[in-house]
Structure formats: structure tokens, C-alpha cells
Design an enzyme around this catalytic site. Sequence first.
Site, PDB file in Angstrom:
ATOM      1  N   TYR A  94      21.796   1.759  -2.629  1.00  0.00           N
ATOM      2  CA  TYR A  94      20.885   1.397  -3.715  1.00  0.00           C
ATOM      3  C   TYR A  94      21.466   0.249  -4.526  1.00  0.00           C
ATOM      4  O   TYR A  94      22.630   0.291  -4.933  1.00  0.00           O
ATOM      5  CB  TYR A  94      20.681   2.611  -4.607  1.00  0.00           C
ATOM      6  N   SER A 191      24.937   6.061   1.435  1.00  0.00           N
ATOM      7  CA  SER A 191      24.125   6.370   0.272  1.00  0.00           C
ATOM      8  C   SER A 191      22.646   6.104   0.578  1.00  0.00           C
ATOM      9  O   SER A 191      22.088   6.718   1.469  1.00  0.00           O
ATOM     10  CB  SER A 191      24.614   5.581  -0.945  1.00  0.00           C
ATOM     11  N   GLN A 192      21.985   5.169  -0.126  1.00  0.00           N
ATOM     12  CA  GLN A 192      20.615   4.831   0.233  1.00  0.00           C
ATOM     13  C   GLN A 192      20.548   4.405   1.694  1.00  0.00           C
ATOM     14  O   GLN A 192      19.615   4.773   2.419  1.00  0.00           O
ATOM     15  CB  GLN A 192      20.079   3.712  -0.658  1.00  0.00           C
ATOM     16  N   ASP A 281      30.822  14.863  -5.029  1.00  0.00           N
ATOM     17  CA  ASP A 281      29.869  13.763  -5.209  1.00  0.00           C
ATOM     18  C   ASP A 281      28.769  14.156  -6.202  1.00  0.00           C
ATOM     19  O   ASP A 281      27.924  15.007  -5.902  1.00  0.00           O
ATOM     20  CB  ASP A 281      29.256  13.406  -3.856  1.00  0.00           C
ATOM     21  N   HIS A 314      31.309   9.914  -4.755  1.00  0.00           N
ATOM     22  CA  HIS A 314      30.326   9.215  -3.934  1.00  0.00           C
ATOM     23  C   HIS A 314      30.950   8.169  -3.017  1.00  0.00           C
ATOM     24  O   HIS A 314      30.286   7.685  -2.100  1.00  0.00           O
ATOM     25  CB  HIS A 314      29.263   8.581  -4.834  1.00  0.00           C
TER      26      HIS A 314
END
Length: 334
Positions: A94, A191-192, A281, A314
Site C-alpha cells: 500500500y 502486504s497489499q 504484526d 509488519h
Amino acid sequence: MAMFDLSLDELRDYRPQVAEPEDFDDFWTASIEEARSAGSAAGVEVTKIDNKLAVIDTYDVTFPGFGGTPVKAWLHLPAGATGPLPTVVQYHGYSGGRGFPHSFTQWAQAGWAHWVMDTRGQGWSSGGSSETPDLAPEAGINHVPGFMTSGLEDPKHYYYRRVYLDAVRLLDAVRGHATTDPSKIIVTGGSQGGGITIAAAGLAPAAGIDLLGAAPDVPFLCHFQRALQITGRNPYGEITNYLAGWRDRVDVAYRTLSYFDGVNLGKRARAATLFSVGLMDPVCPPSTVYAAYNFYGGDADVTKSINVYSHNEHEGGGVYQTAAQLDWFGELFA
């Protein structure tokens, strides 16, 4: 950040009930057909550029994404390579985009073709020489700052419908390019980018695309309802902020999100997979990752594994996960 989610033993058995619309498959089949009708492989432009690197050749790529929107990508190759080569397709986290031509080249350094997709409307954290605007008319509908709530009232207008279908359209372009061995394609991202990876793997069978592997790292966009219950961190927090204001749209929002949930999409994937998760996370809580992982492949006999980083947030495995991917990709490609 301390561990705040389920224990590892509980995570390994975590198979929550995640709402799935009855028309889920029809929705995505029709969406893929619509995306393909707006641009053909003949519309893909690939132009060699000077990337200032001695051992990597780079090509500036423009391909027709959802709605015919021109979407940017990089194609990196080992210098002088002509193909067909094993191929890695990368999606970004993101706020990220394809960045500069020298920004992401590690899979080409390993000897493979490496495609790097821009994410429409994003890229502010990576910069670069160009960007991909989100030209869809639905993009202007009012939403909380960010992209998580853009078009949230209707799955046909939701932002990630366009992004997921951009990912499928890039796979169409990749398979048709001379540098790619179409039997050896792996999708990956963090992630994204991990969420898009799961979506690409889940939509590939409906699109008639055979993927060799999918490697989502600390994936986002999974088990939305659980995520909103246990973390207030953005980007999930954008949805919470939106629903805090639009109090009457909760049911509508969750119905839309169910079409884009990595749990539901991952069930339909048939490619081998290597996940990763950070047990501390707070951005993509481990239970949301494990929900997607445990359902990945549905009832099919799919080879899958997950690397667990017990004391990481994360960032997950970072370079450790990259090393694991280099080994895993190499084994699949061999």
C-alpha cells in the site's frame, strides 16, 4: 509490539466463517470478461530504456488494465537475455508503485524475467519517473482519504476490483511476451502486494491462466471483519473511520469486501504457495493471514507452506524471507 493475537497453535487451526456471496464466481467471471473486452494484448507497449545498470536490461511497459486504463510496469531481464525465461510478477504494498527502474530488480538478478506492476492511483511512497492514475469514473465517489473505501458501496465500483483485474491483465501480457516461459510464472508481493498475489492466484483458474506458484508475504486484504475488530492501524483503519461516520453502511460495506477477501479468493487458487507471517504484526494481524493460508487451495491438493517470524511486526521476514523465496522459486522453476 507484543503478541496480541491468537497463539500459534490456535492460528494453525484457525478456519473462521467468512461470508461469501452466492454470486462470487459469476461476479469475477463477468469482471474478467469485461476487463479483457476493453483492451487486447496488441495494446501492450514494451520499450527498452537506459536503467543505468550494467547487468540488467529494463523495459518500460504500458498495458491495458481494467476499463482500458493504461497501467505501467517494468520488465527487468538479465542483460542480453532473450527468453523464454522463468518469470516472476511482483505487486506492491500500500502506497507503493513500480518506482524507479533500478528500484526492484532482485528476481532479474537471479536470472529470471521480472515484471513489476504499478498500482493505479498509488506510488507516493516510492516515487519514480511516471505513475498510473486511476481513471475510472467510479474513483471520484466520496471516500475516506486513501483507497480502502473508494467505491465501497458497490462491488462493481470498489477500488480493488480495478486493481485485481489490472493484475490479471498484466498476466495476460506476460504470457504473451517472448521473454516468458508461460509454464513457469510465479506471482509475489508483500502486504497489499501479498493480497494482490492471492487475488491473482485465485482469479487465474477462472481466467484460464496456469500459475506455477504464488508467494504472498504478510498479506493484506484478508479476513476484513476480523482485521477491523482487532486492529485500528491503517490501512484497515480507513474502513473503520468511514463506518464511524457512515453508521448505516456497515452491512453494505462488509458485503462488498467479501468479494475481495483473500480468504474467498485464495480458496480458488491452484498454484503452489509460500506465505509468511509476523506474529507481532499490528497492520496485518496473524489471524487474518492464517485465515487466508488455511483456506488457500480449498479442497484441492495444493502444495503450501508458511514461514513464521515470531518476533516481527509488519516487516515480517525481510531479507530472510527473500532468501527463502530465492530457494523456493528456484526449486519450482527447476
